[in-house]
Design an enzyme around this catalytic site. Structure first.
Site, PDB file in Angstrom:
ATOM      1  CD  GLN A   1       8.647  -0.325 -19.505  1.00 17.01           C
ATOM      2  OE1 GLN A   1       7.740  -1.239 -20.050  1.00 17.01           O
ATOM      3  NE2 GLN A   1       9.318   0.227 -20.072  1.00 17.01           N
TER       4      GLN A   1
ATOM      5  CE  LYS B   1       8.512   4.088 -20.726  1.00 18.36           C
ATOM      6  NZ  LYS B   1       9.311   4.050 -21.855  1.00 18.36           N
TER       7      LYS B   1
ATOM      8  CG  HIS C   1      14.971   3.372 -17.679  1.00 10.96           C
ATOM      9  ND1 HIS C   1      15.599   4.504 -17.824  1.00 10.96           N
ATOM     10  CD2 HIS C   1      14.562   3.035 -18.767  1.00 10.96           C
ATOM     11  CE1 HIS C   1      15.297   5.043 -19.221  1.00 10.96           C
ATOM     12  NE2 HIS C   1      14.824   3.871 -19.598  1.00 10.96           N
TER      13      HIS C   1
ATOM     14  CB  CYS D   1      17.724   3.377 -21.029  1.00 10.63           C
ATOM     15  SG  CYS D   1      17.540   4.464 -22.347  1.00 10.63           S
TER      16      CYS D   1
ATOM     17  CG  ASP E   1      11.096   3.552 -12.667  1.00 11.66           C
ATOM     18  OD1 ASP E   1       9.680   3.704 -13.412  1.00 11.66           O
ATOM     19  OD2 ASP E   1      11.996   3.388 -13.440  1.00 11.66           O
TER      20      ASP E   1
END
Lengths: 158, 422
Positions: free
Chosen positions: B219, B242, B139, B380, B216
């Site tokens: 997600q 999220k 991202h 993104c 990261d």
């Protein structure tokens, strides 16, 4: 008109059979319209003789709203005086940003009024306006323009 | 007003599939909103998920019974708020299985967490000629901070490539490591493609070269169980909104030894032990990184959201979403003309797609007319779009409350778009 009707009645027709699509030999004015964020990318070519747009063509890759807007724009401004075409640029932009009510206020948009419904699709306003910004850019000798970033018709401060 | 007992999340029984209808009843927005008069089919969860009543109630209780500034006053409310805030930190610690609660830094989201590591670790320990490794499917928030660092320090960004299915080419990643490599930052799950990276292996490779690695997890956390001790990553970050929590919440996990070596990211109150005009002594972790009054309510909401998901069970959520993704993939491929971008063997609940040659923005606008919310755009992740030579995709992404019937609604709406442009 909801967006499905807008697509069915106008946009799909121009998307399949765009008017004035292609290149123009010996164009007197050309400009590129690019929205890098959404990917709409068009080129506009003009013949301007004695202050009249005698020829116009566009090409590129874009969403259907942008393509239909470009197609109808070329049909609308062909044969028009430059100042009248610039007048339409302002009116079209006012219409899709909600500042001009085509049903209630005087304007010269005619059939272009079908795009009034775009004002209810805020994220798509820039798609519809891109060809018009590109026309203005071509007429004022700017090589490239956009309707994103600081040129977004709906950006804060505009 | 009396304090109401909080609604309990559905009890987690690891052996049973999710009772999705019961879960849906916890999310008021799913029935409150009817876009264009149609039932809401919310498939934009990778951008932001919805919030259950349990979290909304927790926010209301905080604001109506517990609010004051934290770590400041000696009065009742300040201590109540401080306790609630620190309890939320423990919820995050448990959710990630961190060894200690002081290894959890509250941030406004993944973006701030990555920027914190860039400033706190990168600016102190990375210099001219050093190399930082990322992957092609990051991202923007895991690209741009490292580019900024490279520009400032004269360091070099190295990018591990992906193949046509959207999988990381692991051998190429391995080859990027050398004596100049000083840091790696990789995603656990790609937001644009859904690819689950072989994260444990990527971490082990970095460590075999003595390189610290940031993961990261923005997600991954909504979809998969995460255990930072088992992974042995140095940093792990995610966003609250999220995982059914509030916007403005999120966290960075960092190994205590690394966090202690790092310089503060922001200066101000709460991150100091003493201040004179000659010298300031910084507070201990985690407070060293939490200058100023934080978004207290969002962090407490985050804690409630993680408790909610944990009570249901991340394993069961993962199994439910895996079944949904498999069903959606199969149904979408039955629609002639649909192309799926991102076909990795291991995927989380993300389905990026193209309908014929129709621009994704047109797809998104027309699906919305049928009440189906998908994300359209570059997500993104512009390098991913360039890799697959598309300007954008339409992306459906699933959460624990999505159903097979909603997949059917998506497919029916996609068929209409295809036929309209045929």
């Amino acid at each position: 008109m909801d967006s499905k009707q807008l697509y069915q009645e106008v946009i799909l027709d121009h998307n399949r059979k765009p008017r004035n699509y292609g290149k123009l030999d010996a164009a007197t004015h050309s400009s590129e319209g690019l929205n890098p964020l959404c990917g709409d990318h068009i080129w506009l070519h003009l013949h301007v003789n004695d202050g009249t747009i005698s020829g116009i063509a566009f090409e590129g890759q874009s969403c259907a709203i942008c393509k239909a807007s470009a197609s109808m724009m070329t049909a609308a401004v062909k044969g028009k005086r430059v100042e009248d075409a610039e007048g339409l640029v302002g009116e079209f932009r006012s219409m899709v940003t909600g500042d001009l009510d085509v049903g209630a206020q005087p304007n010269h948009l005619g059939r272009l009024g079908v795009f009034a419904g775009v004002k209810d699709l805020p994220s798509r306003v820039k798609c519809a306006v891109l060809p018009w910004h590109t026309l203005h850019a071509a007429l004022t000798s700017q090589q490239t323009t956009s309707t994103e970033g600081d040129q977004d018709p709906l950006a804060p401060g505009t | 007003m009396t304090v109401q007992a909080l609604r309990q999340p559905p009890a987690g029984d690891a052996t049973k599939p999710l009772d999705v209808e019961r879960i849906r009843a916890d999310f008021p927005i799913l029935t409150n909103v009817r876009p264009h008069g149609k039932p809401l089919v919310f498939l934009d969860n990778a951008a932001s998920s919805q919030m259950p009543q349990q979290v909304i109630d927790r926010l209301v209780r905080y604001q109506t019974h517990e609010h004051a500034n934290i770590h400041r006053g000696v009065h009742y409310l300040s201590e109540t708020a401080t306790r609630a805030y620190e309890q939320a930190r423990i919820s995050v610690q448990r959710f990630l299985n961190a060894r200690e609660d002081r290894e959890i830094i509250f941030t406004t989201g993944t973006t701030e967490a990555i920027n914190l590591v860039m400033h706190g670790y990168g600016r102190r320990f990375i210099g001219a000629g050093d190399e930082i490794i990322i992957t092609y499917m990051e991202h923007h928030s895991n690209i741009v901070p490292w580019q900024m660092l490279c520009e400032e320090k004269g360091a070099v960004l190295k990018v591990a490539p992906i193949d046509d299915s959207g999988e990381l080419i692991v051998e190429e990643y391995e080859k990027l490591f050398n004596a100049r490599t000083k840091f790696a930052a990789v995603t656990h799950v790609s937001n644009a493609l859904g690819t689950i990276t072989p994260i444990k292996h990527l971490i082990d490779v970095a460590h075999s070269h003595g390189v610290p690695i940031l993961v990261d997890g923005a997600q991954a956390t909504p979809h998969l169980p995460v255990d930072v001790q088992a992974l042995d990553c140095d940093f792990y970050c995610f966003s609250g909104h999220k995982v059914c929590g509030p916007t403005g919440s999120g966290a960075l996990y960092g190994k205590a030894a690394l966090l202690e070596k790092m310089q503060p990211f922001k200066g101000g109150g709460d991150m100091i032990l003493s201040v004179t005009f000659e010298k300031t002594t910084y507070n201990t972790i985690p407070h060293k990184f939490e200058a100023g009054t934080p978004p207290i309510a969002p962090m407490i909401g985050l804690g409630a959201a993680l408790d909610y998901l944990s009570a249901i069970g991340m394993d069961r959520i993962a199994a439910h979403e895996e079944a949904l993704l498999a069903y959606a993939t199969e149904r979408m491929l039955e629609v002639g003309g649909v192309r799926i971008i991102g076909t990795a063997r291991h995927k989380a609940a993300v389905l990026s797609f193209y309908v014929g040659e129709v621009h994704p923005h047109d797809v998104g606008t027309l699906l919305d007319e049928d009440g189906v919310a998908v994300r359209t755009g570059h997500h993104c992740a512009q390098p991913v779009m360039q890799r697959f030579r598309v300007p954008a995709t339409a992306r459906a992404s699933f959460a624990l409350y999505n159903t097979h019937a909603e997949v059917d609604a998506l497919v029916a709406a996609v068929v209409k778009v295809r036929d309209m442009f045929a």
